[in-house]
Design an enzyme around this catalytic site. Structure first.
Site, short mmCIF file in Angstrom:
data_model
loop_
_atom_site.label_atom_id
_atom_site.label_comp_id
_atom_site.label_asym_id
_atom_site.label_seq_id
_atom_site.Cartn_x
_atom_site.Cartn_y
_atom_site.Cartn_z
CE LYS A 146 4.53 -4.11 -12.88
NZ LYS A 146 5.83 -4.18 -12.15
CE LYS A 186 4.27 -6.33 -8.84
NZ LYS A 186 4.62 -5.02 -8.25
NE ARG A 206 2.17 3.98 -3.89
CZ ARG A 206 1.62 4.86 -4.72
NH1 ARG A 206 0.38 4.68 -5.14
NH2 ARG A 206 2.31 5.90 -5.15
#
EC number: 1.1.1.94
Length: 326
Positions: free
Chosen positions: A107, A190, A254
């Protein structure tokens, strides 16, 4: 007839997806560069570098031979970090059979070009079908077989449906969509908002501030999605709102953890670099290009660039002109 799922990448997420495939009854192959990791997975059913406390499902075949891993695969899951995707698939992509759809499991947005992962791979492998897997999912949950739901996107509807059926298993449910860019947009942005949420908690601003940042951040995500021609239901779905909720609320993320450390004033030089750090300036530039109001994303970019402090960012956000909620 058995089906084969190939996973490129021996990190936490790649290992978890290989375990998911094995639990689903598929022939599960995992490519990893590290020979010790390969031996440990094959012999002990553990990945000592990642998810070391989890016993992996039987049936995973790990190998350092990428050609053997991808040969005859019904799907190839590319679990390569976003900023390494171009180089990784430039090296390995020629080994992937044209009949095997490539499912992107990273992502992010590529630095320098501002391209989504599917756009990057389309440049490298223009004749392959490209899909993306995204949604609220932590590697440890998937590796343990805990209930998880994600979205599989491909611009070809039949491929999207086939991949969703192929990858779904006892505790791993896949929804299909043809809104590939919408799914990728939600998954990438996000990460930036998760840094903001983590920084707010790390700085001690409390859960109310966190909720406000996530909610108003989602409004920015919706505006960007609209500019990128994403479908509203995609942004409201698992790969958008769902992933945002998970990533902005757990230290397993993370990006959220990076924000926490940033808010606490910890030394970040020894921490693994979160994908949102690379994505933030690209996202901010994207918003400027499309004339999109995204003050939270702008603030994260400025914060990571050392132009403002967390306190200054919050003060600026709170003192913006009042407006109706959108």
């Amino acid at each position: 007839m058995s089906t084969k799922i190939a996973v490129l990448g021996g990190g936490a997420w790649g290992t978890a997806l290989a375990a998911m495939a094995a639990k689903g009854g598929h022939e599960s192959w995992l490519y990893a560069r590290d020979a010790e990791t390969v031996v440990a997975i094959n012999k002990d059913r553990r990945n000592p570098r990642y998810l070391g406390d989890i016993t992996l499902a039987d049936g995973i075949r790990a190998s350092t031979d990428a050609a053997a891993v991808v040969t005859g695969a019904d799907a190839v899951l590319a679990v390569i970090p976003a900023q390494a995707m171009r180089n990784g698939l430039s090296e390995l992509g020629t080994l992937i059979p044209q009949a095997s759809p490539i499912v992107l499991c990273a992502k992010g947005i590529e630095q320098n070009t501002g391209r989504l992962m599917s756009e990057v791979v389309a440049e490298i492998l223009p004749d392959h079908r490209i899909a993306a897997l995204s949604g609220p999912s932590f590697a440890s949950d998937v590796a343990r077989g805990l209930p998880t739901a994600v979205t599989v996107a491909c611009e070809d509807a039949n491929t999207a449906d086939r991949l969703a059926a192929l990858l779904s298993g006892p505790a791993f449910r896949c929804y299909s969509t043809t809104d590939l860019k919408g799914v990728e947009t939600g998954g990438a942005l996000k990460n930036v908002l998760a840094i903001a949420a983590g920084a707010a908690i790390g700085r001690g601003y409390g859960a109310s501030a966190q909720a406000a940042l996530v909610t108003r951040g989602f409004a920015e995500l919706r505006r960007i999605g609209q500019a990128m021609s994403a479908r509203p239901e995609t942004i409201m779905g698992l790969s958008g709102l769902g992933d945002l909720m998970l990533t902005c609320s757990s230290s397993q993320s993370r990006n959220y953890s990076y924000g926490l450390a940033l808010g606490r004033g910890e030394d970040l030089t020894s921490r693994p670099l979160a994908e949102g750090v690379a994505t933030a300036p690209i996202a901010a530039e994207l918003c400027r290009k499309h004339n999109i109001s995204a003050p939270i994303i702008d603030a994260v970019g400025a914060l990571l660039d050392g132009k403002i402090t967390i306190d200054e960012a919050v003060t600026a956000l709170l003192n913006r002109p009042l407006k109706t909620e959108d």
